[in-house]
Motif scaffolding. Structure first.
Motif, PDB file in Angstrom:
ATOM      1  N   GLY A   1       0.842  -1.189   0.000  1.00 50.94           N
ATOM      2  CA  GLY A   1       0.000   0.000   0.000  1.00 50.94           C
ATOM      3  C   GLY A   1       0.874   1.236   0.000  1.00 50.94           C
ATOM      4  N   HIS A   2       0.260   2.380  -0.218  1.00 52.35           N
ATOM      5  CA  HIS A   2       1.019   3.622  -0.316  1.00 52.35           C
ATOM      6  C   HIS A   2       1.660   3.967   1.014  1.00 52.35           C
ATOM      7  CE1 HIS A   2      -0.377   5.203  -4.348  1.00 52.35           C
ATOM      8  NE2 HIS A   2      -1.035   4.070  -4.202  1.00 52.35           N
TER       9      HIS A   2
ATOM     10  N   VAL B   1       5.544 -11.295  -6.420  1.00 54.60           N
ATOM     11  CA  VAL B   1       5.029 -10.017  -5.928  1.00 54.60           C
ATOM     12  C   VAL B   1       4.856  -9.096  -7.137  1.00 54.60           C
ATOM     13  CG1 VAL B   1       5.476  -8.023  -4.457  1.00 54.60           C
ATOM     14  CG2 VAL B   1       6.128 -10.307  -3.692  1.00 54.60           C
ATOM     15  N   VAL B   2       3.617  -8.857  -7.511  1.00 53.22           N
ATOM     16  CA  VAL B   2       3.329  -8.016  -8.681  1.00 53.22           C
ATOM     17  C   VAL B   2       2.805  -6.680  -8.162  1.00 53.22           C
ATOM     18  CG1 VAL B   2       2.156  -7.907 -10.916  1.00 53.22           C
ATOM     19  CG2 VAL B   2       2.746 -10.120  -9.939  1.00 53.22           C
ATOM     20  N   TRP B   3       3.729  -5.824  -7.737  1.00 57.14           N
ATOM     21  CA  TRP B   3       3.395  -4.536  -7.135  1.00 57.14           C
ATOM     22  C   TRP B   3       4.077  -3.411  -7.892  1.00 57.14           C
ATOM     23  CZ3 TRP B   3       4.502  -5.567  -1.213  1.00 57.14           C
ATOM     24  CH2 TRP B   3       3.502  -6.391  -0.706  1.00 57.14           C
ATOM     25  N   ARG B   4       3.408  -2.278  -7.919  1.00 56.27           N
ATOM     26  CA  ARG B   4       4.028  -1.067  -8.435  1.00 56.27           C
ATOM     27  C   ARG B   4       4.822  -0.388  -7.311  1.00 56.27           C
ATOM     28  NH1 ARG B   4       2.299   0.149 -13.500  1.00 56.27           N
ATOM     29  NH2 ARG B   4       0.314  -0.740 -14.175  1.00 56.27           N
ATOM     30  N   GLY B   5       5.553   0.669  -7.695  1.00 59.13           N
ATOM     31  CA  GLY B   5       6.436   1.354  -6.762  1.00 59.13           C
ATOM     32  C   GLY B   5       5.816   1.788  -5.446  1.00 59.13           C
TER      33      GLY B   5
ATOM     34  N   GLY C   1       5.535   1.323   0.461  1.00 57.48           N
ATOM     35  CA  GLY C   1       4.723   1.137   1.650  1.00 57.48           C
ATOM     36  C   GLY C   1       5.188  -0.056   2.466  1.00 57.48           C
ATOM     37  N   ALA C   2       5.507  -1.155   1.785  1.00 56.61           N
ATOM     38  CA  ALA C   2       5.989  -2.351   2.488  1.00 56.61           C
ATOM     39  C   ALA C   2       7.329  -2.083   3.150  1.00 56.61           C
ATOM     40  CB  ALA C   2       6.100  -3.517   1.509  1.00 56.61           C
ATOM     41  N   LEU C   3       8.211  -1.382   2.467  1.00 56.96           N
ATOM     42  CA  LEU C   3       9.518  -1.064   3.033  1.00 56.96           C
ATOM     43  C   LEU C   3       9.368  -0.187   4.273  1.00 56.96           C
ATOM     44  CD1 LEU C   3      12.603  -1.226   2.742  1.00 56.96           C
ATOM     45  CD2 LEU C   3      12.473   0.825   1.320  1.00 56.96           C
ATOM     46  N   GLN C   4       8.491   0.807   4.188  1.00 54.44           N
ATOM     47  CA  GLN C   4       8.251   1.670   5.338  1.00 54.44           C
ATOM     48  C   GLN C   4       7.740   0.870   6.537  1.00 54.44           C
ATOM     49  OE1 GLN C   4       4.748   4.379   5.537  1.00 54.44           O
ATOM     50  NE2 GLN C   4       6.266   6.033   5.605  1.00 54.44           N
TER      51      GLN C   4
ATOM     52  N   THR D   1      19.660   0.002  -8.771  1.00 57.83           N
ATOM     53  CA  THR D   1      19.734   1.313  -8.114  1.00 57.83           C
ATOM     54  C   THR D   1      18.369   1.982  -8.216  1.00 57.83           C
ATOM     55  OG1 THR D   1      20.540   2.273 -10.196  1.00 57.83           O
ATOM     56  CG2 THR D   1      22.198   1.627  -8.584  1.00 57.83           C
ATOM     57  N   GLY D   2      17.328   1.275  -7.761  1.00 59.36           N
ATOM     58  CA  GLY D   2      15.957   1.748  -7.949  1.00 59.36           C
ATOM     59  C   GLY D   2      15.323   2.347  -6.719  1.00 59.36           C
ATOM     60  N   ASP D   3      14.000   2.156  -6.617  1.00 60.36           N
ATOM     61  CA  ASP D   3      13.198   2.812  -5.587  1.00 60.36           C
ATOM     62  C   ASP D   3      13.637   2.462  -4.170  1.00 60.36           C
ATOM     63  OD1 ASP D   3      11.630   4.074  -7.445  1.00 60.36           O
ATOM     64  OD2 ASP D   3      10.021   2.591  -7.412  1.00 60.36           O
ATOM     65  N   VAL D   4      13.914   1.194  -3.918  1.00 62.57           N
ATOM     66  CA  VAL D   4      14.282   0.782  -2.557  1.00 62.57           C
ATOM     67  C   VAL D   4      15.567   1.470  -2.123  1.00 62.57           C
ATOM     68  CG1 VAL D   4      15.050  -1.163  -1.154  1.00 62.57           C
ATOM     69  CG2 VAL D   4      13.076  -1.422  -2.649  1.00 62.57           C
TER      70      VAL D   4
END
Length: 369
Positions: A109-110, A209-213, A218-221, A243-246
């Protein structure tokens, strides 16, 4: 004599299910790990209703495995597949043996707006372990370094930040699902003295895991701020490739104390390692040093030393950048087997374990753990 995975599966094939087939032919055995004379596995039923009828089968499977030569203790947990859409966590599986429960909160989630850094209270140091590319053994290094630090008496956490391809549950031999009694906080697992959290502990390991950014962030947070990490000397974050979003989110919002770059010696791997280094420099994250993995291979038959991926490339790159070469690790079959079995090689007392102990001591001497 240590029991093998194949021996265990062959024994479980003897247990016929009421509606036909066996646990192996029905693909119901999950997270099988062998730790010396200790065996752990999960029986995953197709749905909760079926799981509630399978306690006798779980007990029988546990008894069969424990009767095998070389097995002192077998532990079988029972869970259920919820049949939800791909990549969505199972929020209410049957409770595994021992009374542990899966978290009731939803993962993904966001992300929620926040101004404070994503550095949980009670953690002295946060170190990211990156590579720039996959296939160089970064996750193996992360798990073994965490175990080596724990063996030195340090309070260590390991966060598997590879949302799309989590591997730490397998490498650390963790099969239970973290609990969330209040639906807000998550109680991490402990494996080999290391406090562990991975989204792989909350998802069916066979599902993508088929998730967008935004869901990824949200999961990382959640894993950074809602997990009850407790008091830690160091939290190691096993980064995904690239070298992406995470990487960007952690570098900007997690108050990282440093980054460790893992690479194999050949030019192709170093090309991407340089990009990871440039990313951390751009984000002003201190570079702790580099680790050369798969630096050499010693033939177990004749003792000849070979360098299938070249030699010294990471050392040369570290010297060029003016950062420490923290260590050079061999390409070793036992390291791979130990990781697949959920018993990191650093737990032992051989040369590979000594190499990781040296890495751990280097971080302790540098005041980072």
């Amino acid at each position: 004599m240590t029991v093998t995975r194949d021996q265990i599966l062959d024994e479980l094939k003897r247990l016929t299910l009421p509606d036909g087939g066996n646990l192996v032919s029905r693909d119901m055995v999950r997270a099988l790990s062998v730790d010396g004379s200790q065996v752990r596995f999960v029986i995953e039923a197709p749905d909760p209703a079926t799981a509630r009828k399978m306690e006798a089968i779980r007990a029988a499977a546990e008894e069969l495995v424990q009767a095998l030569p070389g097995v002192e203790k077998a532990s079988a947990a029972l869970t259920a597949h919820e049949g939800k859409p791909t990549g969505v966590p199972r929020s209410a599986p049957a409770a595994p043996a021992g009374g542990d429960s899966a978290p009731s909160l939803k993962i993904g989630g966001h992300p929620k707006p926040q101004t404070a850094p994503m550095k949980p209270a009670g953690i002295k140091h946060v170190l990211a372990i990156g590579s720039g590319k996959g296939g160089v053994g970064k996750s193996t290094v992360s798990s073994n370094l965490a175990v080596a630090l724990a063996k030195q008496g340090k309070k260590v956490g390991l966060l598997d930040a590879d949302i799309y391809g989590p591997s730490q549950p397998r490498m650390m031999g963790a099969t239970k699902r973290p609990a969330s009694p209040d639906g807000q906080t998550i109680e991490p697992l402990t494996a080999h003295g290391v406090t562990l959290m991975s989204i792989g502990l909350m998802l069916d390991e066979t599902k993508a895991v088929v998730w967008r950014g935004p869901m990824l962030m949200g999961a990382l947070q959640q894993m950074m701020t809602q997990v009850k990490w407790g008091e830690l000397d160091v939290l190691l974050i096993d980064l995904p490739p690239g070298t992406g979003d995470v990487q960007l989110t952690l570098g900007q919002r997690s108050a990282l104390d440093g980054a460790i770059i893992v690479s194999t010696p050949q030019d192709v791997a170093l090309l991407d390692a340089r990009k990871a280094i440039d990313m951390f420099q751009t984000l002003k994250v201190p570079l702790v040093g580099m680790i050369e993995n798969m630096a050499s291979y010693i033939c177990p038959e004749c003792g000849h030393e070979a360098h299938p991926f070249g030699h010294g490339g990471v050392a040369a790159e570290a010297a060029k950048l003016g950062v420490p070469l923290l260590g050079a690790l061999p390409l070793d079959l036992e390291t791979r087997l130990a990781g697949d079995a959920g018993t990191p090689i650093a737990l032992g007392d051989d040369k590979q374990a000594a190499a990781y102990a040296a890495l751990a001591n280097r971080l302790i001497e540098d005041g980072l753990a």
